[in-house]
Design a protein around this motif. Structure first.
Motif, PDB file in Angstrom:
ATOM      1  N   CYS A   1      -0.644  41.540  60.934  1.00 29.25           N
ATOM      2  CA  CYS A   1      -0.489  41.168  62.343  1.00 29.25           C
ATOM      3  C   CYS A   1      -0.526  39.664  62.550  1.00 29.25           C
ATOM      4  N   ALA A   2      -0.974  38.913  61.545  1.00 30.41           N
ATOM      5  CA  ALA A   2      -1.192  37.477  61.711  1.00 30.41           C
ATOM      6  C   ALA A   2      -0.125  36.693  60.963  1.00 30.41           C
ATOM      7  N   SER A   3       0.926  36.313  61.656  1.00 30.89           N
ATOM      8  CA  SER A   3       1.972  35.490  61.052  1.00 30.89           C
ATOM      9  C   SER A   3       2.569  34.574  62.104  1.00 30.89           C
ATOM     10  N   THR A   4       3.087  33.452  61.651  1.00 33.04           N
ATOM     11  CA  THR A   4       3.771  32.511  62.532  1.00 33.04           C
ATOM     12  C   THR A   4       5.114  32.161  61.918  1.00 33.04           C
ATOM     13  N   VAL A   5       6.143  32.165  62.739  1.00 34.61           N
ATOM     14  CA  VAL A   5       7.475  31.746  62.300  1.00 34.61           C
ATOM     15  C   VAL A   5       7.768  30.398  62.949  1.00 34.61           C
ATOM     16  N   PHE A   6       7.990  29.401  62.121  1.00 36.54           N
ATOM     17  CA  PHE A   6       8.366  28.071  62.610  1.00 36.54           C
ATOM     18  C   PHE A   6       9.892  28.008  62.706  1.00 36.54           C
ATOM     19  N   GLN A   7      10.366  27.691  63.879  1.00 36.56           N
ATOM     20  CA  GLN A   7      11.795  27.515  64.048  1.00 36.56           C
ATOM     21  C   GLN A   7      12.202  26.117  63.588  1.00 36.56           C
ATOM     22  N   PRO A   8      13.461  25.945  63.181  1.00 36.08           N
ATOM     23  CA  PRO A   8      13.892  24.649  62.641  1.00 36.08           C
ATOM     24  C   PRO A   8      13.607  23.476  63.564  1.00 36.08           C
ATOM     25  N   GLN A   9      13.842  23.669  64.894  1.00 38.92           N
ATOM     26  CA  GLN A   9      13.629  22.548  65.810  1.00 38.92           C
ATOM     27  C   GLN A   9      12.154  22.167  65.899  1.00 38.92           C
ATOM     28  N   GLN A  10      11.254  23.168  65.689  1.00 40.31           N
ATOM     29  CA  GLN A  10       9.833  22.844  65.700  1.00 40.31           C
ATOM     30  C   GLN A  10       9.472  22.020  64.477  1.00 40.31           C
ATOM     31  N   LEU A  11      10.035  22.396  63.324  1.00 35.76           N
ATOM     32  CA  LEU A  11       9.754  21.656  62.098  1.00 35.76           C
ATOM     33  C   LEU A  11      10.267  20.229  62.174  1.00 35.76           C
ATOM     34  N   SER A  12      11.407  20.055  62.829  1.00 34.47           N
ATOM     35  CA  SER A  12      11.982  18.714  62.917  1.00 34.47           C
ATOM     36  C   SER A  12      11.105  17.778  63.748  1.00 34.47           C
ATOM     37  N   ARG A  13      10.358  18.360  64.717  1.00 40.35           N
ATOM     38  CA  ARG A  13       9.477  17.539  65.544  1.00 40.35           C
ATOM     39  C   ARG A  13       8.181  17.186  64.815  1.00 40.35           C
ATOM     40  N   LEU A  14       7.811  18.031  63.838  1.00 42.78           N
ATOM     41  CA  LEU A  14       6.537  17.855  63.136  1.00 42.78           C
ATOM     42  C   LEU A  14       6.818  17.309  61.745  1.00 42.78           C
ATOM     43  N   SER A  15       7.055  16.046  61.683  1.00 47.05           N
ATOM     44  CA  SER A  15       7.476  15.447  60.418  1.00 47.05           C
ATOM     45  C   SER A  15       6.425  15.609  59.328  1.00 47.05           C
TER      46      SER A  15
END
Length: 893
Positions: free
Chosen positions: A646-660
């Motif tokens: 039940c515990a998972s997170t999906v990072f979308q590409p645009q989120q990763l691009s903001r978090l260098s």
């Protein structure tokens, strides 16, 4: 229309529309608040037999009632069939020690309708014409063993030959403080029958307590002049103001005081000759001087005697509003009801997914009505209550007095309750699930409920969220962050408006609570969490809230998975907030790293006997760490082992691009700590530019866990996911300690042990909150794997489905609990043919605490709409959204 702008289904935005609502419990006795016993036995100290004669200290109750938001003035219906020894003023049921399966209400009542503003409310109570079998229900249930079914009201035969009344109570608001009440009595029996109907108005007793009662002046009720063919009760309150209750049909008005009958209960003199049970003594026993001939007091009833023909019905009309206003019971009365009902119909039509069947719409509407009816005014000043038990903040602990460390806590609010009969008090994790369900119908109230327990008057200075009234210091699963993020996304998706202020306020308070968990429930500092109860008490080998018979400690797979979910939810909130405030980037990175440590602690490098993951079984288990350091894996296959998915997170590409710094930090963590996890599944990624997954389970382990989850021989029942694998029916898990045997076996329905008290039994039944978390987890994982990952569903069937389709399959099985099957039966009612065939019963629904693991019959508290109301959220989600709404935004492979 004019009236719609003032009240309407959702109010006018001012909050005034919710000044009055269904904030009374069905039963107020049996709570810690009303317990002043030396030993802390709330059930025995304030039994049902006392309720009609004893003024409550902290709250009130009534059948189908409503009150103002501070429960100063209450209105409800009382009934007498001419045969019962007492007035029917509140619901009756068994206490924990009286029944073979613990607490259980022995009444049939149904919450049929409500709007968020309570502009329209509808309640149905089924009242036998024969004497209500109070003693028989207690005696027969007390004589039955835990291996036998509960003895229910229908089993007594009191409804045979249809000899009962359907009493329908409806309220419609002409304005926020102008409430119309309509009581319809239908005789379902073959003969003419008489029913005494007593709409009752009373003040909660706030004037008899404390050292200086003169500081709380007594309000008053008195007979007043009104139009012909009516009777009027004038209510004067120093804070609420003056109201009139206009009663049609010229009933006899009876007045008494809402004061304890000390003479009857304790053999001591009464403070007044007119006491709480005076109206009942006047109506049933004919004691003329039991009521005040001066027609004044603090409790009043309008006594109607209705003789109803066989198959016929009679209707009473009343109206409560500001004193001196035109409270007509004439021509405009029914038009207000028509307007409010039409508005409610339109509101629910818009809310119900397009294409839903009539039966699906009915289930969804009654589930949400139960959620809205289950609001309750909750008053509890802990400092005052503890002082009344002769305790100060510096007193040493004393047996029998609960919650002594919560002096700071002051409750004076409308709170969503699990069940207004069995649980007339809040529970923290229940409330979080309630908020998820309520977000479908009233997202504003849902948000306020989540923030409520984070206020300084609730949240402990050390950061702990109060668990539940019987022990605020106990530990409920930390689902508040998950619920807050869910409610936020619901509002954002439906309105297009993101309430960042709500999310930020909640996040800041939850940071304190998260720190409390880390400091208090990870005793070894290895990110392997304990916690005791954690909701899944009955699944374990031992009572996890008590000292272990083995000594040592229990490292809990669910405790650790709950913290992974907490961490992941806080991460998702931080990801949302960082888009608007770069200062949150550090907190995103903090929760990513903390999640990695938790995930790594659950499954370290190699096949180790002292970790939560069992490589041979492909499942998570609790680990018992003995005083000598030896570790024993407790191989009970239960919901405990399903929680990690039940515990998972999906990072979308645009989120990763903001978090260098995120990708770099993940890579650095993996390089520095290669031995912490076999796969470090948190680093899972697809093709360049695609989403990235943070998960406790890599794909191989996920498939292994799902093979058990989706096995109909294990967890997958016809009506959802069982709490315990069905394999334990044939292969119980046994553990020996000092010659004593502890056993866990699959039980699809009632408990066969009193170890955990009450009717609490989760060794097999289906319960909605855990199913909802599993469904949410599967949909989240689909957001990464998309259509590329399929599994057999059910296991061994040869039918392969993607994870969204698996989630949809589980949801369909859950909603099927309440829907008519091909034979017209609803699984929730088991083999009760009356609920299948009788036109006056078959469309009525109750939402039980949990459900039989094999046939879906309702078990436990029958009106625990709170978390079972999640069925409405499931119907909404899968009725309006599809896989395209969750599919990965970039091709994974």
């Amino acid at each position: 229309m004019k009236t719609q702008s003032r009240v309407g289904p959702t109010g006018d935005g001012s909050g005034r529309a919710q000044l009055w609502g269904p904030y009374l419990s069905e039963r107020q006795w049996g709570t810690v608040r009303e317990d002043y016993s030396p030993g802390g036995d709330a059930w025995s100290y304030f039994p049902h037999d006392h309720a009609r004669s004893r003024a409550y200290r902290w709250g009130e109750d009534g059948l189908g009632g409503l009150c103002d938001e501070k429960q100063r003035l209450c209105l409800a219906v009382a009934l007498w069939n001419g045969r019962d020894p007492i007035l029917k003023e509140r619901a009756f049921g068994l206490t924990n020690g009286e029944g073979n399966h613990g607490e259980d209400v022995k009444e049939y009542y149904f919450y049929l309708d409500s709007t968020p503003s309570h502009s329209f409310l509808k309640y149905l109570y089924k009242y036998p014409q024969a004497e209500y079998p109070y003693a028989e229900l207690v005696a027969v249930n007390g004589a039955r063993t835990r291996q036998e079914f509960e003895y229910e009201l229908l089993d007594t035969g009191v409804f045979d030959d249809e000899r009962y009344f359907d009493v329908t109570v409806e309220y419609a608001k002409a304005d926020h403080d102008d409430i119309l009440m309509r009581i319809t009595v239908a005789n379902r029996g073959p003969d003419e029958a008489t029913l005494h109907v007593l709409p009752t108005l009373w003040f909660r007793n706030t004037w008899s307590w404390g050292e200086h009662p003169e500081e709380n002046p007594r309000p008053s009720l008195r007979a007043a002049e009104g139009p012909r063919s009516t009777r009027t009760v004038r209510a004067d309150h120093p804070e609420l103001g003056s109201y009139d209750l206009r009663c049609g049909g010229a009933p006899e008005l009876l007045f008494t005081e809402n004061e304890t009958n000390s003479e009857r209960l304790f053999g001591s003199p009464n403070s007044s000759p007119y006491v709480k049970d005076g109206i009942g003594r006047r109506v049933i026993e004919g004691v003329q001087d039991a009521v005040n001939p001066a027609n004044e007091g603090t409790k009043a009833a309008a006594h109607h005697t209705l003789t109803v023909t066989a198959g016929g019905s009679e209707t009473l009309r009343l109206r409560l509003g500001p004193a001196g206003s035109q409270l007509s019971l004439g021509r405009g009365f029914e038009s207000v009801f028509r307007d409010r009902i039409a508005e409610a119909d339109a509101f629910y039509r818009e809310l119900t997914p397009i294409g839903a069947s009539e039966d699906e719409a009915r289930v969804m509407r009654q589930a949400l009505a139960g959620m809205l009816w289950s609001k309750q005014y909750y008053a509890f000043d802990l400092e005052t209550w503890l002082a009344e038990h002769d305790l100060t903040p510096w007193s040493p602990p004393r047996p029998g007095v609960r919650n002594r460390e919560w002096f700071h806590m002051v409750s004076d609010d409308i709170v969503s309750m699990p069940d207004k009969w069995e649980y007339p008090w809040f529970a923290a994790w229940d409330l979080a699930f309630h908020a998820v369900a309520l977000s479908v119908v009233d997202v504003g109230f849902a948000k306020r409920q989540l923030e409520l327990l984070l206020q300084d008057t609730y949240l402990h200075p050390n950061g702990q969220i109060p668990a539940y009234e019987w022990s605020f210091g106990d530990v409920n699963p930390p689902v508040h962050a998950w619920a807050a993020y869910f409610v936020y996304t619901v509002e954002k998706g439906t309105t297009g408006k993101a309430d960042h202020a709500f999310l930020e306020r909640t996040f800041q308070k939850l940071l304190t609570n998260f720190t409390w968990w880390v400091n208090r429930k990870d005793p070894t500092g290895r990110n392997v969490f304990q916690g005791g109860f954690l909701g899944l008490d009955n699944i374990g080998v031992f009572d996890r809230s008590a000292p272990l018979p083995t000594g040592g400690t229990l490292e809990q797979a669910d405790g650790t998975a709950w913290m992974a979910l907490y961490c992941q939810s806080m991460l998702q909130i931080a990801l949302e907030l960082v888009e608007h405030n770069e200062a949150y980037e550090g907190l995103v990175l903090k929760f990513v790293e903390h999640y990695l440590w938790i995930a790594a602690s659950m499954d370290r490098l190699g096949d180790l006997g002292d970790e939560l993951w069992d490589e041979e079984d492909g499942f998570f288990y609790d680990v018992l760490r003995l005083p000598d350091g030896q570790a024993v894996r407790l191989k009970v296959r239960s919901m405990v082992g399903l929680l990690p998915l039940c515990a998972s997170t999906v990072f979308q590409p645009q989120q990763l691009s903001r978090l260098s710094g995120l990708t770099e930090r993940l890579q650095r963590f993996a390089a520095r700590h290669p031995s912490l996890s076999v796969s470090l599944s948190a680093a899972q990624a697809g093709t360049a530019g695609g989403p990235r997954l943070l998960s406790v389970l890599d794909e191989k382990k996920l498939v292994r866990v799902l093979s058990r989850l989706l096995s109909e021989d294990e967890f997958l029942s016809p009506h959802g996911i069982r709490a315990l694998s069905r394999q334990h029916a044939e292969q119980p898990y046994t553990f020996w300690v000092h010659g004593e045997q502890f056993t866990v076996s699959y039980l699809p329905a009632e408990s066969d042990t009193g170890m955990f008290g009450g009717n609490s039994n989760w060794r097999g039944p289906v319960w909605l909150p855990m199913n909802a978390l599993v469904i949410r987890g599967l949909i989240n994982l689909y957001g990464f794997y998309g259509d590329d990952l399929t599994v057999e569903c059910p296991t061994g069937s040869g039918v392969r489905k993607n994870l969204f389709e698996v989630a949809e399959e589980i949801s369909t099985r859950l909603t099927g609990l309440f829907l008519r099957d091909a034979d017209g039966a609803r699984p929730v009612y088991g083999g009760q043919t009356r609920f299948r065939d009788d036109p006056h019963w078959r469309d009525l629904l109750t939402f039980y605490e949990y459900f039989h693991g094999d046939n879906g019959a309702g078990i436990g508290a029958s009106h625990q709409t709170g978390w079972t109301g999640l069925v409405a959220a499931l119907m909404k989600i899968f009725g309006t959204l599809g896989p395209d709404d969750f599919r990965p935004r970039a091709t994974r492979r």
